[in-house]
Design a protein around this motif. Sequence first.
Motif, PDB file in Angstrom:
ATOM      1  N   LEU A 271       0.831  -1.213   0.000  1.00  0.00           N
ATOM      2  CA  LEU A 271       0.000   0.000   0.000  1.00  0.00           C
ATOM      3  C   LEU A 271       0.866   1.264   0.000  1.00  0.00           C
ATOM      4  O   LEU A 271       0.835   2.062  -0.933  1.00  0.00           O
ATOM      5  CB  LEU A 271      -0.952   0.006   1.204  1.00  0.00           C
ATOM      6  CG  LEU A 271      -2.011   1.137   1.192  1.00  0.00           C
ATOM      7  CD1 LEU A 271      -3.197   0.776   2.079  1.00  0.00           C
ATOM      8  CD2 LEU A 271      -1.495   2.495   1.606  1.00  0.00           C
ATOM      9  N   ASN A 272       1.678   1.423   1.062  1.00  0.00           N
ATOM     10  CA  ASN A 272       2.425   2.679   1.156  1.00  0.00           C
ATOM     11  C   ASN A 272       3.478   2.797   0.053  1.00  0.00           C
ATOM     12  O   ASN A 272       3.709   3.884  -0.484  1.00  0.00           O
ATOM     13  CB  ASN A 272       3.067   2.818   2.538  1.00  0.00           C
ATOM     14  CG  ASN A 272       2.036   2.877   3.655  1.00  0.00           C
ATOM     15  OD1 ASN A 272       1.922   1.945   4.440  1.00  0.00           O
ATOM     16  ND2 ASN A 272       1.278   3.933   3.729  1.00  0.00           N
ATOM     17  N   HIS A 275       1.693   3.887  -2.930  1.00  0.00           N
ATOM     18  CA  HIS A 275       1.355   5.309  -2.773  1.00  0.00           C
ATOM     19  C   HIS A 275       2.540   6.192  -3.158  1.00  0.00           C
ATOM     20  O   HIS A 275       2.386   7.174  -3.881  1.00  0.00           O
ATOM     21  CB  HIS A 275       0.995   5.592  -1.308  1.00  0.00           C
ATOM     22  CG  HIS A 275      -0.476   5.660  -1.062  1.00  0.00           C
ATOM     23  ND1 HIS A 275      -0.997   5.790   0.187  1.00  0.00           N
ATOM     24  CD2 HIS A 275      -1.533   5.644  -1.903  1.00  0.00           C
ATOM     25  CE1 HIS A 275      -2.315   5.850   0.104  1.00  0.00           C
ATOM     26  NE2 HIS A 275      -2.664   5.755  -1.153  1.00  0.00           N
ATOM     27  N   HIS A 339      -7.439  11.760  -2.617  1.00  0.00           N
ATOM     28  CA  HIS A 339      -6.189  11.728  -1.862  1.00  0.00           C
ATOM     29  C   HIS A 339      -5.095  12.377  -2.691  1.00  0.00           C
ATOM     30  O   HIS A 339      -4.683  11.845  -3.728  1.00  0.00           O
ATOM     31  CB  HIS A 339      -5.862  10.259  -1.547  1.00  0.00           C
ATOM     32  CG  HIS A 339      -4.913  10.076  -0.423  1.00  0.00           C
ATOM     33  ND1 HIS A 339      -4.424   8.851  -0.061  1.00  0.00           N
ATOM     34  CD2 HIS A 339      -4.359  10.955   0.437  1.00  0.00           C
ATOM     35  CE1 HIS A 339      -3.613   8.988   0.972  1.00  0.00           C
ATOM     36  NE2 HIS A 339      -3.555  10.244   1.283  1.00  0.00           N
ATOM     37  N   LYS A 351      10.070   8.217   4.700  1.00  0.00           N
ATOM     38  CA  LYS A 351       9.082   7.171   4.405  1.00  0.00           C
ATOM     39  C   LYS A 351       9.659   6.031   3.567  1.00  0.00           C
ATOM     40  O   LYS A 351       9.308   4.866   3.762  1.00  0.00           O
ATOM     41  CB  LYS A 351       7.905   7.779   3.631  1.00  0.00           C
ATOM     42  CG  LYS A 351       7.035   8.725   4.443  1.00  0.00           C
ATOM     43  CD  LYS A 351       5.975   9.360   3.539  1.00  0.00           C
ATOM     44  CE  LYS A 351       4.952  10.151   4.339  1.00  0.00           C
ATOM     45  NZ  LYS A 351       3.967  10.823   3.455  1.00  0.00           N
TER      46      LYS A 351
HETATM   47  C1  CS2 Z   1       0.228   7.540   2.802  1.00  0.00           C
HETATM   48  C2  CS2 Z   1      -0.395   7.036   4.095  1.00  0.00           C
HETATM   49  O1  CS2 Z   1       0.670   9.823   3.185  1.00  0.00           O
HETATM   50  C3  CS2 Z   1       1.172   8.706   3.019  1.00  0.00           C
HETATM   51  O2  CS2 Z   1       2.381   8.540   3.005  1.00  0.00           O
HETATM   52  O3  CS2 Z   1       0.888   6.491   2.159  1.00  0.00           O
HETATM   53  O4  CS2 Z   1      -0.833   8.067   4.899  1.00  0.00           O
HETATM   54  C4  CS2 Z   1      -1.558   6.048   3.829  1.00  0.00           C
HETATM   55  O5  CS2 Z   1      -2.646   6.699   3.254  1.00  0.00           O
HETATM   56  C5  CS2 Z   1      -1.992   5.360   5.103  1.00  0.00           C
HETATM   57  O6  CS2 Z   1      -0.900   4.704   5.671  1.00  0.00           O
HETATM   58  C6  CS2 Z   1      -3.134   4.380   4.819  1.00  0.00           C
HETATM   59  O7  CS2 Z   1      -3.359   3.597   5.930  1.00  0.00           O
END
Ligand code: CS2
Length: 430
Positions: A271-272, A275, A339, A351
């Motif tokens: 997920l991250n 992202h 988002h 990160k």
């Molecule tokens: C995102 C996280 O902003 C970021 O770096 O990857 O905030 C993500 O939306 C959350 O971890 C989801 O649980």
Amino acid sequence: MRLSRTTAAAPVRIVHLGLGNFFRAHQAWYTAHAPDAQDWGIAAFTGRSAKLADTLSAQDGVYTLITREAKDEFEVVSSISRAHGAGKHDAWLRYLASPDTRVVTLTVTEAGYTRDRDGGLDTTDPAVAADLTALRRGAPVRTAVARLVAGLAARRDAGAGPIAVVPCDNLPGNGEVLARLTAECADLVAPGCAEVASFVTTMVDRITPATTGADLATAEAATGYRDEAPVVTEPFSEWVLSGEFPGGRPQWSATFTDDVMPYERRKLWLLNGAHSLLAYTAALRGHRTVGEAVADEVCRSWLAEWWQEAVPHLDLPAADLDAYCRALLTRFANPGVRHQLAQIAMDGSQKLPARILPVLREERDAGRLPRGAVRLLAGWVCHLTGAGVPVSDPGAAGVRDERDALALLDLAGDEELRAAVAAEANRLRG
Ligand code: CS2
């Protein structure tokens, strides 16, 4: 009509640091939904500005959670009994020193842990250094670790009993990470005070964008009252925890396990990591949100490539991981959750280590040059050198090229990787 509380606030037994949207969509929401919610009120402190605390206090701590997918659902969350600004240091100490308080939760972002490159407390960080001096004098402090140490020292001195400390940020082994930082800080200023703390490791998940003016208007039109601080989130949520709660905890509907790591790696990488890949690369194709990015088949193919590299390094059944990635695509495409890529792009230097380095290292050890990870790094280099969304990353100040960027991730010695990242960055810049 202004939103206000209609039921009595629960007694404070949880203290939170980092009052923001994610905390309100996640831990505060889980607490509100616990069957024993009436026994577990939260005193929540902001990390910096007092603004959100003031806004929430004016409406008795309650707020509207807008859960969005094809349509909106509205609920009033009332688990925050008290909201305080970051500067209320005496109030913070009083809560921590109270035997009624049993749990401290934190959402302070990856950068908020003020770690050095080896994962220890960064005593060269001016804010940390200033706080160490302040702690010795008993003066108010600002960084998260120092605040925690001040609170634990007050608790130990008051003989208020053990307390669970529950970090809820996207760091692998966040409980162990915070235990180490707290012990290092305590050793310098209040030796032994961390003994009252039981550190719990967690994986947290719920996609929660920043609130917009339009969200306030939508909430007002649907509910008939004015909420100055609603939160928008997705229907999905997950919380996995491992560790002891010596003073009890709410009956959260979460997963309690001995080992959070498999879940954590799955979420951080798939997920991250995805992202971050989109935040840096999709922005170069003109997209502004995750939803726009996954509507673009080129970006989807980039995601698939990264997932194919990461999945074999995860210790979970392949079919589950496949389903997880498919569900992620649906979550990313959620039309109600806008988002912003710029929000995700922030603090990449803090990160990325958790999101891609373990996969990249294993791939490099196996003699491979993983294209998905290379593309992510190349997108990050483009971002740091002026292409894509604006940069907000104090940890990456002064980066001029891919060499500087890779050095931040301790990847500077890998010449083959550097050349591949440079070539890909040129392609991405078009
Ligand atoms: C995102 C996280 O902003 C970021 O770096 O990857 O905030 C993500 O939306 C959350 O971890 C989801 O649980």
